[in-house]
Design an enzyme around this catalytic site. Structure first.
Site, PDB file in Angstrom:
ATOM      1  N   ASP A  41       6.932  11.192  -9.879  1.00 61.41           N
ATOM      2  CA  ASP A  41       8.207  10.460  -9.551  1.00 61.41           C
ATOM      3  C   ASP A  41       8.988  10.364 -10.724  1.00 61.41           C
ATOM      4  OD1 ASP A  41       7.345   9.786  -7.163  1.00 61.41           O
ATOM      5  OD2 ASP A  41       7.133   7.590  -7.279  1.00 61.41           O
TER       6      ASP A  41
ATOM      7  N   HIS B  15      -1.634   4.572  -3.129  1.00 57.97           N
ATOM      8  CA  HIS B  15      -1.823   5.627  -2.356  1.00 57.97           C
ATOM      9  C   HIS B  15      -3.453   5.972  -2.069  1.00 57.97           C
ATOM     10  CE1 HIS B  15       1.463   6.359  -5.050  1.00 57.97           C
ATOM     11  NE2 HIS B  15       2.055   6.925  -4.209  1.00 57.97           N
TER      12      HIS B  15
ATOM     13  N   LYS C 155       8.717   4.037 -10.051  1.00 57.11           N
ATOM     14  CA  LYS C 155       7.337   3.537 -10.171  1.00 57.11           C
ATOM     15  C   LYS C 155       6.665   4.623 -11.284  1.00 57.11           C
ATOM     16  CE  LYS C 155       6.298   3.475  -6.098  1.00 57.11           C
ATOM     17  NZ  LYS C 155       7.518   4.078  -5.489  1.00 57.11           N
TER      18      LYS C 155
ATOM     19  N   GLY D 127       7.314   8.478  -2.461  1.00 52.91           N
ATOM     20  CA  GLY D 127       6.690   8.825  -1.311  1.00 52.91           C
ATOM     21  C   GLY D 127       6.861   7.993  -0.156  1.00 52.91           C
ATOM     22  N   SER D 128       6.962   8.789   1.019  1.00 54.55           N
ATOM     23  CA  SER D 128       6.953   7.787   2.435  1.00 54.55           C
ATOM     24  C   SER D 128       5.557   7.222   2.393  1.00 54.55           C
ATOM     25  CB  SER D 128       7.335   8.800   3.506  1.00 54.55           C
ATOM     26  OG  SER D 128       8.597   9.116   3.315  1.00 54.55           O
ATOM     27  N   GLY D 129       5.418   6.345   3.329  1.00 55.25           N
ATOM     28  CA  GLY D 129       4.097   5.781   3.837  1.00 55.25           C
ATOM     29  C   GLY D 129       3.975   4.134   3.032  1.00 55.25           C
ATOM     30  N   HIS D 130       5.008   3.813   2.430  1.00 51.51           N
ATOM     31  CA  HIS D 130       5.133   2.365   1.884  1.00 51.51           C
ATOM     32  C   HIS D 130       6.013   1.496   2.605  1.00 51.51           C
ATOM     33  CE1 HIS D 130       2.752   4.435  -1.401  1.00 51.51           C
ATOM     34  NE2 HIS D 130       3.738   5.280  -1.661  1.00 51.51           N
TER      35      HIS D 130
END
Length: 328
Positions: free
Chosen positions: A109, A218, A104, A53-56
């Site tokens: 995922d 998250h 991960k 996911g984006s945001g990392h």
């Protein structure tokens, strides 16, 4: 919610476009979604792909480049990319030497990367994978069966990427990645949550005097909440869990103090000061320390500590040259 964005629907795409425009020497974007690959394709050696996911950010696109990843696939914020996106990434970077996926340990995922691998194998591409699970905080979470993959994954990118650059075959690159996974452990804490743009409100709440111990990247719950303590006390709590999980005595280690996106460097260095002192007291030698933002949680105020137990081969690979937007 106050954020410097244009449209919640366009956050991920515009973020990727901005990254590629900032680093055209390193990156280019595929037309099939939010997939970035090396500006110049690597030939004749094992290719590495990762994502989530984006945001990392800077994970994972920031680690695409010489000595690390060949491709990174970005899903919506905190959400796995689709198998089709991952498949396109695999196809774009695949070489005759094969592709290693670094995934991960989150259910979406793992499932989507495995589906993409099956699609690629039907096209004659050899694909293998490893699953990172360095978080010692919780055995199972809302997102996983087993431990979560968190900031220690960056060490896997670096060391496996360096091995791939030597021209090693796919089995050796996979084994090297697995050796890192077997020897890295992480645990984190947070004092303020983050806000996913599409949600428009924080993912959880903490009172002014409260912290979450063992939190996920998250915003998943950790082991418990308790009143905020001094930085040294928090470090001692996290390190005790990490050191109980692997016998680091007499070892040489790499240390990563990873900011979650909203923690000032001032505080990260205070944290590292205590980590360094505790390890010295225990006779654990530090080969190299990394302090900064490597795998964030948007603007969460938190941090994690990762320890990687090193052997001579891993030290050499960790020290090998790399040139990516977020690691050089």
């Amino acid at each position: 919610m106050k954020k410097f964005i244009n449209d919640t629907v366009l956050v991920e795409e515009q973020m990727i476009l901005g990254m590629v425009k900032a680093y055209p020497r390193h990156l280019k974007k595929l037309d099939c979604g939010n997939v970035v690959v090396r500006a110049e394709k690597k030939e004749g050696k094992v290719a590495l792909i990762s994502g989530g996911g984006s945001g990392h950010e800077p994970a994972h696109g920031g680690f695409v480049g010489t000595g690390m990843l060949d491709a990174a696939v970005a899903g919506p914020v905190f959400t796995s990319p689709t198998p089709d996106q991952i498949y396109e990434g695999i196809k774009a970077v695949a070489t005759d030497a094969g592709v290693l996926m670094i995934v991960k340990n989150y259910t979406g995922d793992v499932m989507n990367f495995e589906m993409a691998a099956e699609m690629a194998e039907m096209e004659g591409i050899t694909v293998k994978h490893v699953v990172t699970n360095d978080d010692v905080a919780v055995k199972d979470s809302l997102y996983t069966i087993g431990r979560r993959g968190v900031a220690g994954t960056v060490f896997v990118h670096k060391i496996a990427g360096a091995m791939a650059e030597t021209g090693a075959d796919l089995d050796k690159v996979q084994a090297t990645a697995q050796k890192v996974i077997d020897n890295v452990r992480t645990m984190g804490a947070a004092i303020e949550p983050c806000t996913v743009p599409a949600a428009g409100k924080p993912g959880f709440t903490l009172s002014d005097d409260e912290m979450e111990i063992g939190i996920g990247i998250h915003g998943e719950p950790g082991t418990h909440r308790e009143p905020v303590k001094k930085a040294d006390e928090i470090v001692d709590m996290l390190l005790s869990q990490i050191l109980e999980d692997i016998d680091y005595s007499g070892s040489e280690v790499a240390v990563m103090i990873n900011g979650a996106g909203g923690t000032p460097l001032m505080e990260l260095y205070i944290i590292n000061n205590r980590v360094s002192d505790v390890l010295a007291e225990k006779g654990i030698r530090i080969h190299k320390t990394f302090v900064g933002e490597y795998m964030t949680s948007i603007e969460m105020q938190g941090f994690s500590i990762s320890l990687l137990r090193l052997d001579d081969e891993m030290k050499q690979l960790l020290d090998a040259a790399a040139d990516t937007p977020a690691w050089n």
